[in-house]
Design a protein around this motif. Sequence first.
Motif, short mmCIF file in Angstrom:
data_model
loop_
_atom_site.label_atom_id
_atom_site.label_comp_id
_atom_site.label_asym_id
_atom_site.label_seq_id
_atom_site.Cartn_x
_atom_site.Cartn_y
_atom_site.Cartn_z
N ILE A 74 -1.55 22.60 15.04
CA ILE A 74 -1.10 23.97 15.30
C ILE A 74 -0.07 23.98 16.42
N LEU A 75 -0.34 23.22 17.48
CA LEU A 75 0.62 23.15 18.58
C LEU A 75 1.91 22.47 18.16
N GLU A 76 1.81 21.40 17.39
CA GLU A 76 3.00 20.67 16.91
C GLU A 76 3.82 21.50 15.94
N SER A 77 3.17 22.34 15.13
CA SER A 77 3.88 23.10 14.11
C SER A 77 4.91 24.04 14.72
N GLU A 78 4.70 24.46 15.96
CA GLU A 78 5.66 25.33 16.63
C GLU A 78 6.99 24.61 16.85
N LYS A 79 6.94 23.29 17.03
CA LYS A 79 8.14 22.51 17.30
C LYS A 79 8.92 22.16 16.03
N SER A 84 5.98 30.54 9.61
CA SER A 84 5.21 31.74 9.88
C SER A 84 3.73 31.40 10.08
N THR A 85 3.25 30.34 9.41
CA THR A 85 1.89 29.85 9.63
C THR A 85 1.88 28.34 9.50
N ALA A 86 0.85 27.75 10.04
CA ALA A 86 0.66 26.31 9.90
C ALA A 86 -0.44 26.09 8.88
#
Length: 88
Positions: A74-79, A84-86
């Motif tokens: 979840i944290l990595e998906s922001e990068k 819009s979602t992981a």
Amino acid sequence: MKKYYGLFDLQLDGFKPGIAGNKYEDVEATGAKRAYTLSQADDEPASEDMTDKEILNEYGYEVREVSEKEYKEILESEKRGLLSTATL
């Protein structure tokens, strides 16, 4: 055993990228702040009098416990970009 939490978007059926933590209350507060801010563009925005839990319920989010692996994803998906979602 350490616990991890992520903000789940019920409408999009996935976790919101970057919104995760090891304290339920922190994830709830971060998610509510995001939902409140986004709601201000609505015809009927969230009220300042609403609790964090009420805001999340109103806008289709909930805090869910996740594994350490899911937490990191979840944290990595922001990068990774404008997801819009992981999907885990």
